[in-house]
Every structure is written in C-alpha cells, then in structure tokens.
Design a protein around this motif. Structure first.
Motif, PDB file in Angstrom:
ATOM      1  N   SER A 172      29.765  64.254  14.057  1.00  0.00           N
ATOM      2  CA  SER A 172      28.432  63.737  14.694  1.00  0.00           C
ATOM      3  C   SER A 172      27.379  64.487  13.974  1.00  0.00           C
ATOM      4  O   SER A 172      27.295  65.920  14.109  1.00  0.00           O
ATOM      5  CB  SER A 172      28.583  64.180  16.105  1.00  0.00           C
ATOM      6  OG  SER A 172      27.418  63.840  16.776  1.00  0.00           O
ATOM      7  N   GLU A 173      26.685  63.895  13.086  1.00  0.00           N
ATOM      8  CA  GLU A 173      25.663  64.358  12.436  1.00  0.00           C
ATOM      9  C   GLU A 173      24.218  63.917  12.668  1.00  0.00           C
ATOM     10  O   GLU A 173      24.017  62.559  12.101  1.00  0.00           O
ATOM     11  CB  GLU A 173      25.947  64.651  11.088  1.00  0.00           C
ATOM     12  CG  GLU A 173      25.434  65.743  10.148  1.00  0.00           C
ATOM     13  CD  GLU A 173      26.393  65.770   8.991  1.00  0.00           C
ATOM     14  OE1 GLU A 173      25.779  64.928   7.783  1.00  0.00           O
ATOM     15  OE2 GLU A 173      27.325  66.387   8.650  1.00  0.00           O
ATOM     16  N   GLY A 190      22.440  62.471  14.709  1.00  0.00           N
ATOM     17  CA  GLY A 190      22.384  61.261  15.614  1.00  0.00           C
ATOM     18  C   GLY A 190      23.380  60.152  14.867  1.00  0.00           C
ATOM     19  O   GLY A 190      23.446  59.146  15.653  1.00  0.00           O
ATOM     20  N   LYS A 191      24.128  60.360  13.811  1.00  0.00           N
ATOM     21  CA  LYS A 191      25.037  59.391  13.320  1.00  0.00           C
ATOM     22  C   LYS A 191      26.586  59.909  13.472  1.00  0.00           C
ATOM     23  O   LYS A 191      26.658  61.171  13.666  1.00  0.00           O
ATOM     24  CB  LYS A 191      24.782  58.864  12.034  1.00  0.00           C
ATOM     25  CG  LYS A 191      24.833  59.885  10.975  1.00  0.00           C
ATOM     26  CD  LYS A 191      24.392  59.519   9.700  1.00  0.00           C
ATOM     27  CE  LYS A 191      24.596  60.432   8.571  1.00  0.00           C
ATOM     28  NZ  LYS A 191      24.554  59.923   7.193  1.00  0.00           N
ATOM     29  N   ALA A 192      27.507  58.957  13.791  1.00  0.00           N
ATOM     30  CA  ALA A 192      28.677  59.302  14.076  1.00  0.00           C
ATOM     31  C   ALA A 192      29.774  58.824  12.833  1.00  0.00           C
ATOM     32  O   ALA A 192      29.374  57.904  12.097  1.00  0.00           O
ATOM     33  CB  ALA A 192      29.326  58.677  15.234  1.00  0.00           C
ATOM     34  N   GLY A 193      30.818  59.448  12.652  1.00  0.00           N
ATOM     35  CA  GLY A 193      31.690  59.017  11.611  1.00  0.00           C
ATOM     36  C   GLY A 193      33.036  59.709  11.728  1.00  0.00           C
ATOM     37  O   GLY A 193      33.318  60.305  12.799  1.00  0.00           O
ATOM     38  N   ASP A 239      32.577  56.381   2.238  1.00  0.00           N
ATOM     39  CA  ASP A 239      31.005  56.603   1.937  1.00  0.00           C
ATOM     40  C   ASP A 239      31.009  57.813   1.069  1.00  0.00           C
ATOM     41  O   ASP A 239      30.019  57.807   0.456  1.00  0.00           O
ATOM     42  CB  ASP A 239      30.310  56.591   3.223  1.00  0.00           C
ATOM     43  CG  ASP A 239      30.189  55.287   4.133  1.00  0.00           C
ATOM     44  OD1 ASP A 239      30.504  54.140   3.265  1.00  0.00           O
ATOM     45  OD2 ASP A 239      30.130  55.411   5.201  1.00  0.00           O
ATOM     46  N   TRP A 270      30.885  56.638   7.487  1.00  0.00           N
ATOM     47  CA  TRP A 270      29.984  56.814   8.642  1.00  0.00           C
ATOM     48  C   TRP A 270      29.885  55.359   9.248  1.00  0.00           C
ATOM     49  O   TRP A 270      29.965  54.345   8.515  1.00  0.00           O
ATOM     50  CB  TRP A 270      28.285  57.196   7.929  1.00  0.00           C
ATOM     51  CG  TRP A 270      28.528  58.508   7.535  1.00  0.00           C
ATOM     52  CD1 TRP A 270      28.500  58.771   6.354  1.00  0.00           C
ATOM     53  CD2 TRP A 270      28.381  59.678   8.241  1.00  0.00           C
ATOM     54  NE1 TRP A 270      28.432  60.350   6.125  1.00  0.00           N
ATOM     55  CE2 TRP A 270      28.552  60.690   7.249  1.00  0.00           C
ATOM     56  CE3 TRP A 270      28.427  59.889   9.591  1.00  0.00           C
ATOM     57  CZ2 TRP A 270      28.542  62.060   7.590  1.00  0.00           C
ATOM     58  CZ3 TRP A 270      28.541  61.297  10.044  1.00  0.00           C
ATOM     59  CH2 TRP A 270      28.436  62.292   8.945  1.00  0.00           C
ATOM     60  N   LEU A 271      29.671  55.505  10.529  1.00  0.00           N
ATOM     61  CA  LEU A 271      29.511  54.215  11.147  1.00  0.00           C
ATOM     62  C   LEU A 271      28.070  53.572  11.191  1.00  0.00           C
ATOM     63  O   LEU A 271      26.992  54.434  11.068  1.00  0.00           O
ATOM     64  CB  LEU A 271      29.512  54.546  12.899  1.00  0.00           C
ATOM     65  CG  LEU A 271      29.685  53.820  14.061  1.00  0.00           C
ATOM     66  CD1 LEU A 271      31.028  53.138  13.517  1.00  0.00           C
ATOM     67  CD2 LEU A 271      30.062  54.482  15.030  1.00  0.00           C
ATOM     68  N   ARG A 272      28.021  52.301  10.674  1.00  0.00           N
ATOM     69  CA  ARG A 272      26.744  51.845  10.503  1.00  0.00           C
ATOM     70  C   ARG A 272      26.047  51.350  11.730  1.00  0.00           C
ATOM     71  O   ARG A 272      26.515  50.748  12.610  1.00  0.00           O
ATOM     72  CB  ARG A 272      27.072  50.401   9.655  1.00  0.00           C
ATOM     73  CG  ARG A 272      28.128  50.642   8.632  1.00  0.00           C
ATOM     74  CD  ARG A 272      27.279  50.139   7.184  1.00  0.00           C
ATOM     75  NE  ARG A 272      28.267  50.705   6.060  1.00  0.00           N
ATOM     76  CZ  ARG A 272      28.529  51.839   5.513  1.00  0.00           C
ATOM     77  NH1 ARG A 272      27.809  52.794   6.124  1.00  0.00           N
ATOM     78  NH2 ARG A 272      29.340  51.990   4.536  1.00  0.00           N
TER      79      ARG A 272
END
Length: 133
Positions: free
Chosen positions: A65-66, A68-71, A112, A131-133
């Motif tokens: 979690s970075e 605001g994005k998750a991966g 990615d 990363w989650l798009r």
C-alpha cells in the motif's frame, strides 16, 4: 503497510502452494482474473527456478500500500549457486534447462516492476511487483 506470507520451496508441491497463495492474495486485493493469472504465472516461474537451480528457497508475497495505491510484490530468495550472467538470463529464448526460455524475461513482462540481484556462490533475490489498476 506491508503484510507478508512466505512458502519455502523444496519440492514441486511447494510450487503449487506458492501459486495458490499468490492467487488468493491477488483475489483478496481485488485483482481481476487476467492479472491473477499473470501473477500466478510469475510465481510459477520464480518458484520453479528455485526448485531447479537452487534446490531450496522462499517465495514471499507482500501486500503493498503506497501513496493510495495497492499492489502485490513477489519475492523469490535463495542461497543457491547464483546467476553469473544476469544479462544473458534476461534474454528471450535463453534457457539452461531446455525449457522455452520464457523464464525471467517473461516474469518481467507479466509484472509492473522487476528487480534482480544475484551473487555467484551466494544466491539470488528477485522482486516483482504488480499494482492494482
């Protein structure tokens, strides 16, 4: 926030377990079926390399979690013979096992981000992030 789960790779069943773990974490994070397949394929490749070349190692799956994005990050770590020519193993079609040679270049394309560090006689560490798009 990083949450990590690891599977020790010693035999072919461990490869299956690592794939399953990766698929479950990917599904949990909300990855679609195509990305789940990419992730499990990358895990398969990395786990098989550990099994074939190092004999023993670990596949760890981190939830990321970075900003605001998750991966998800796959870490493949072993203390096997290491890779002498990283450039060579990153070429499409290169294979030392008689396989298709999709190996590490394939993993790099499926994910990615891709990082490899290897020291002959000491082992290899690979990190691949999706990363989650």
């Amino acid at each position: 926030m990083n949450i990590q789960s690891c599977i020790t790779i010693i035999n072919e069943w461990d490869i299956v377990a690592a794939r399953q773990l990766g698929r479950n974490v990917a599904k949990e994070l909300g990855f679609g079926t195509v990305d789940q397949a990419r992730i499990t394929t990358a895990i398969s490749e990395l786990a098989r390399n550990i099994y074939l070349y190092a004999g023993k190692g670990q596949i760890c799956i981190d939830k990321l979690s970075e900003g605001g994005k998750a991966g998800l990050q796959i870490k493949a770590v072993d203390s096997g013979p290491g890779i002498r020519e990283i450039r060579q193993v990153m070429e499409d079609g290169f294979s030392t096992s008689g396989g298709l040679g999709a190996g590490l270049p394939g993993v790099k394309r499926l994910m990615d981000e891709f990082y490899i560090d290897s020291t002959p006689g000491q082992g290899t560490q690979i990190k691949a992030t999706k990363w989650l798009r």
